[in-house]
Design a protein around this motif. Structure first.
Motif: not given
Length: 296
Positions: A108-119
């Motif tokens: 991830s190299a420190g990155r952050r997200f508001d949603a994690v999705v898997a379709a």
């Protein structure tokens, strides 16, 4: 539904992620996959976006970017993670940024997200390492959502498909008769295992399940274009596949050359809580795999 190629051991419905070769067989015709596989209900996309604190989305197992393009159209910035370079190349060409990796080993190299999705992809991810990885990259209040299509073609099409597949793959361990008697809830084992993985990994509120009903009409030729992208058929020799398509095509011709397919898109979603320290996805996976990144 998770499926296996001819001659392969039948995976446990609770552990399809261990059969990585099947998961990565869909890229054998990535262009066709992108052209014929359906998208996802707009109501589902809106619910995820509105229930997230922002518009940064990580798409796990993004494939050719079918769902990613829908989230981008909804105003999101999307990064895809995809283990198959052939699928990733199509996604990139169509505008989605993609990093090639199995999610369990992704950095991830420190990155952050508001949603994690898997379709249509979370069943190919270790449910505990995957949940830990999702928790590690989500901002507090961020949303995890995994979703799948459930569908069953008309009885005439299902029976023709089962008969043709048994003839073409007599030694396959797959129960082709099940195609003619589809379960009303085929993803129940996957949904339950996903819920257990979220609980075991920690960092999430109580998961909830959603469903969205819709339908699509298919002509004979359109459906025969879809069939080779199904998991049971992606690794068949051309001559065997041709025989199956001919038999199924005859069944659709007898129905007037078209039919309506009814879908239910099922989802499981949970919100990231603030009750545990952030962990990078790669460290979460290493903990699950005994100190080593999970096998891609």
């Amino acid at each position: 539904m998770p499926t296996v190629p001819a001659g392969a051991p039948l995976p446990s419905p609770r552990e399809p992620y261990e059969h990585r070769s099947t998961a990565e067989s869909f890229g054998s015709d990535a262009e066709r996959y992108d052209r014929v596989r359906p998208g996802y209900p707009e109501a589902l996309v809106r619910r995820i976006v509105r229930g997230s604190p922002g518009r940064d989305v990580l798409d796990v197992g993004c494939g050719t970017g079918i769902a990613a393009r829908q989230f981008r159209a909804a105003g999101c910035a999307v990064l895809g993670v995809e283990p198959d370079v052939r699928m990733a190349e199509v996604a990139r060409r169509l505008g989605t940024e993609v990093e090639v990796s199995a999610f369990e080993a992704w950095e991830s190299a420190g990155r952050r997200f508001d949603a994690v999705v898997a379709a249509q992809s979370w069943h190919w991810v270790d449910p505990v390492a995957g949940a830990a990885g999702a928790a590690g990259v989500l901002r507090p209040g961020g949303r995890f959502a995994a979703f799948w299509h459930v569908f069953g073609p008309p009885a005439e099409v299902a029976e023709a498909t089962a008969t043709a597949c048994r003839r073409a793959m007599p030694d396959s361990p797959f129960d082709f008769a099940a195609l003619a008697r589809p379960s009303t809830d085929p993803y129940r084992p996957v949904l339950d295992r996903t819920r257990e993985g979220l609980h075991e990994a920690g960092g999430f509120g109580e998961p909830e399940e959603w469903s969205f009903a819709w339908e699509r009409s298919y002509t004979r030729d359109a459906w025969l274009d879809v069939l080779p992208t199904q998991g049971t058929l992606t690794r068949l020799p051309a001559h065997a596949l041709t025989g199956i398509l001919a038999e199924v095509g005859s069944a659709i011709d007898a129905m007037g050359g078209h039919f309506t397919l009814r879908f239910t898109t099922v989802a499981i979603s949970a919100v990231r809580t603030d009750d545990r320290p952030d962990r990078p996805a790669s460290r979460a996976a290493a903990g699950r795999a005994g100190g080593r990144p999970a096998r891609p």
